[in-house]
Design an enzyme around this catalytic site. Structure first.
Site, PDB file in Angstrom:
ATOM      1  N   ARG A 168      49.537  -6.954 108.879  1.00 15.84           N
ATOM      2  CA  ARG A 168      49.957  -7.613 110.121  1.00 15.84           C
ATOM      3  C   ARG A 168      48.855  -7.493 111.161  1.00 15.84           C
ATOM      4  NH1 ARG A 168      48.381  -4.440 113.121  1.00 15.84           N
ATOM      5  NH2 ARG A 168      49.281  -2.474 113.837  1.00 15.84           N
ATOM      6  N   ASP A 189      54.546  -0.739 123.208  1.00 13.01           N
ATOM      7  CA  ASP A 189      55.674  -0.413 122.326  1.00 13.01           C
ATOM      8  C   ASP A 189      56.227   0.972 122.625  1.00 13.01           C
ATOM      9  OD1 ASP A 189      53.276   0.652 121.390  1.00 13.01           O
ATOM     10  OD2 ASP A 189      53.820   0.454 119.268  1.00 13.01           O
ATOM     11  N   GLY A 198      42.153   1.234 106.782  1.00 12.10           N
ATOM     12  CA  GLY A 198      41.510   1.779 107.970  1.00 12.10           C
ATOM     13  C   GLY A 198      41.047   0.730 108.952  1.00 12.10           C
ATOM     14  N   GLY A 240      43.089  -1.265 110.832  1.00 14.57           N
ATOM     15  CA  GLY A 240      44.070  -1.577 111.860  1.00 14.57           C
ATOM     16  C   GLY A 240      45.007  -2.715 111.508  1.00 14.57           C
ATOM     17  N   SER A 283      47.687  -1.495 106.387  1.00 19.33           N
ATOM     18  CA  SER A 283      47.770  -1.450 104.925  1.00 19.33           C
ATOM     19  C   SER A 283      48.760  -0.388 104.475  1.00 19.33           C
ATOM     20  CB  SER A 283      46.384  -1.176 104.322  1.00 19.33           C
ATOM     21  OG  SER A 283      45.840   0.038 104.829  1.00 19.33           O
ATOM     22  N   ASN A 293      54.835   6.314 114.394  1.00 22.31           N
ATOM     23  CA  ASN A 293      54.851   4.871 114.666  1.00 22.31           C
ATOM     24  C   ASN A 293      56.239   4.438 115.118  1.00 22.31           C
ATOM     25  OD1 ASN A 293      55.890   5.440 112.090  1.00 22.31           O
ATOM     26  ND2 ASN A 293      55.580   3.341 111.446  1.00 22.31           N
ATOM     27  N   ASP A 344      54.948  -2.417 112.736  1.00 27.81           N
ATOM     28  CA  ASP A 344      54.199  -2.751 111.526  1.00 27.81           C
ATOM     29  C   ASP A 344      55.133  -3.150 110.395  1.00 27.81           C
ATOM     30  OD1 ASP A 344      52.085  -1.914 113.062  1.00 27.81           O
ATOM     31  OD2 ASP A 344      51.866   0.022 112.068  1.00 27.81           O
ATOM     32  N   SER A 348      37.209   5.293 116.176  1.00 25.97           N
ATOM     33  CA  SER A 348      37.453   6.306 117.202  1.00 25.97           C
ATOM     34  C   SER A 348      38.100   7.515 116.544  1.00 25.97           C
ATOM     35  CB  SER A 348      38.369   5.743 118.295  1.00 25.97           C
ATOM     36  OG  SER A 348      38.713   6.741 119.220  1.00 25.97           O
ATOM     37  N   LYS A 365      40.366  10.171 116.634  1.00 23.63           N
ATOM     38  CA  LYS A 365      41.484  10.463 117.532  1.00 23.63           C
ATOM     39  C   LYS A 365      41.565  11.936 117.902  1.00 23.63           C
ATOM     40  CE  LYS A 365      44.271   6.523 116.079  1.00 23.63           C
ATOM     41  NZ  LYS A 365      45.519   6.070 115.437  1.00 23.63           N
TER      42      LYS A 365
END
EC number: 2.7.1.6
Length: 503
Positions: A43, A52, A153, A155, A158, A201, A205, A250, A252
């Protein structure tokens, strides 16, 4: 709506036939046992970034790149097991036994292994089967072959696509033949799956991957419950989306204290400063359990709007009116110069720095000089407003859709860059190149600080945008990229179909 279960002659479906042939090469040609394929796509979020977790709705779409599982039930009855083989040789084959007593599969989140994501999908599917069907026995053992073309990886979710395909396979193989598998139930089931490996999350997604419809974006709401509503792109417009990875990653763990973690703190503190100012109480929701900017909006209208003392129900025009009011309150109430720790303590109604620290600064490590509450709240409310304005464009189906939707995407990028400060020079460069070469709207997508960008193009301009990015960005900054790596870095997709099962 239920997930499509499509009777398939694999010999007349080249992609599926290829997958089945690879499965047979990996395992064997035993046709006596049930064989089927589950598919879930990646997506991309078109608009609605970093809102969100403030409980505002977002607008993603499913992409054409997908992940598929070729599955065959095993004949073993006493010791059911799962055998996992991945088309990508970087992921080693795994085999594990299933609990004979029907208990939930165990996951060790401290171990980083691709099979843990399979177990996430398995575990939540087990819970669903137990809760809905009073399922008590062990689930069927299976041999599974995994293949996908969603760059990991990048974004594009997957991992969510993998989990959705897994849960679909587990549920399908353990319910009576012909039982419909409802999309909304599968979405709610998988929305929490990655929590079992420590990923917090919110369900966007999974909703996009499962509920995607060709030619549609999805309006994903989180309140009062997780829900995905399709909105159709104008039929007569040759729309394509180009997704370009900055190839900037990045870390995190290193940047979180001044980037993502700090933004969560800032939007939460902003909601509480506004609540103190206007004398309203927030619900114990959000990542810090201290309320959200959506909570403040609902509480404000419950107290001050005598005509309708109800939380927002998602209706577009009402939402637009309320969000415009919130932006007015932000302009009138919050200081663009930011807040020191002492000032924030006072405005939140805390008695001491230690109390403020306990309430807001202990969940995630953060570092700051001043809290930019004005900028963060303005981004959240204006971005939520842009999502609703985008829905109005879908409803109108205007001939200048490219220009108007593109303008909203560009405004979103400007807000992400200047107000939320989650862009980076590489993202800015890609967006600038794309806009000069045929993109109508270009913005970061995902958390930002690198990662992917998304660009609204026509089918007439998408190739020129791709060529320009290849020449002016990738060839200059990453001359060592192979052709395969470059293909993974630039994806062209139309809004795609969500989860499907082929039998």
């Amino acid at each position: 709506m239920s997930v499509p279960i499509v009777p398939t002659d694999f010999a007349h479906a080249p992609k599926l036939e290829q997958l089945k042939n690879e499965f047979v090469e990996c395992y064997d040609t035993d046709d006596s046992r049930k064989f089927f394929i589950t598919r879930s796509p990646g997506r991309v979020n078109l608009i609605g970034e970093h809102i969100d977790y403030c409980q505002f709705s977002v607008l993603p779409m499913a992409i054409e790149n997908d992940l598929m599982l070729a599955c065959r039930l095993t004949s073993e009855s006493e010791n059911p097991s799962i055998t996992l083989t991945n088309h990508d040789s970087n992921f080693a084959q795994r085999k594990f036994d299933l609990p004979l007593d029907g208990s939930l599969i165990e996951i060790d989140p401290s171990v980083s292994d691709w099979s843990n994501y399979f177990k996430c999908g398995l575990l939540v599917a087990q819970q669903f089967l137990q809760e809905k069907y009073n399922f008590k026995g062990p689930v069927h053992g299976m041999e599974i072959y995994v293949k996908g073309d969603i760059p990991s990886g990048g974004g594009l979710s997957s991992s969510a696509a993998f989990i959705c395909a897994v849960s679909l396979a587990i549920i399908y193989s353990n319910v009576p033949a012909g039982t419909p598998i409802l999309k909304d139930e599968l979405t709610k089931t998988t929305a929490v799956a990655e929590h079992h490996v420590g990923v917090n999350n919110g369900g966007m997604d999974q909703a996009a991957s499962i509920c995607g419809i060709e030619g549609h974006a999805l309006y994903v709401e989180f309140k009062p419950e997780l829900k995905a509503t399709p909105f159709k792109f104008p039929e007569d417009l040759p729309i394509s989306f180009l997704i370009a990875n900055t190839l900037v990653v990045s870390n995190k763990a290193e940047t979180g204290p001044v980037n993502y973690n700090l933004r969560v703190v800032e939007v939460t503190v902003a909601a509480n400063v506004l609540a103190q100012k206007f004398g309203v109480t927030l619900q114990t929701e959000g990542n810090l359990g201290k309320g959200t900017l959506r909570n403040f909006m609902d509480s404000y209208y419950t107290k001050y709007d005598k005509s309708c003392r109800k939380p927002w129900d998602g209706e577009i025009q009402t939402g637009i009116e309320r969000l415009n009011k919130m932006l007015q309150l932000v302009e009138e109430t919050l200081d663009p110069n930011g807040y020191t720790l002492d000032h924030a303590v006072e405005l939140c109604g805390c008695e001491s720095i230690s109390q403020f620290t306990e309430l807001y600064l202990t969940n995630f490590p953060v570092r700051f000089q001043r809290l930019k509450l004005f900028q963060r709240a303005k981004h959240v409310y204006s971005e939520a407003l842009r999502v609703l304005k985008a829905l109005q464009l879908f409803q109108k189906g205007e001939s200048n859709f490219f220009e108007e939707f593109g303008a909203l995407m560009n405004e979103s990028q400007e807000s992400c860059d200047k107000l939320y400060e989650c862009s980076c020079p590489e993202t800015d460069s890609i967006c600038e190149i794309a806009l000069k070469n045929g993109s109508f709207g270009s913005r970061l997508t995902g958390a930002g600080w690198g990662g992917c960008t998304v660009h609204l193009c026509s089918t007439d301009t998408v190739d020129s945008v791709k060529s320009a990015l290849t020449e002016q960005y990738y060839n200059l900054r990453f001359p060592e990229l192979t052709a395969e790596e470059l293909e993974d870095a630039i994806i062209i997709s139309k809004p795609s179909l969500g989860s499907v099962l082929y039998e």
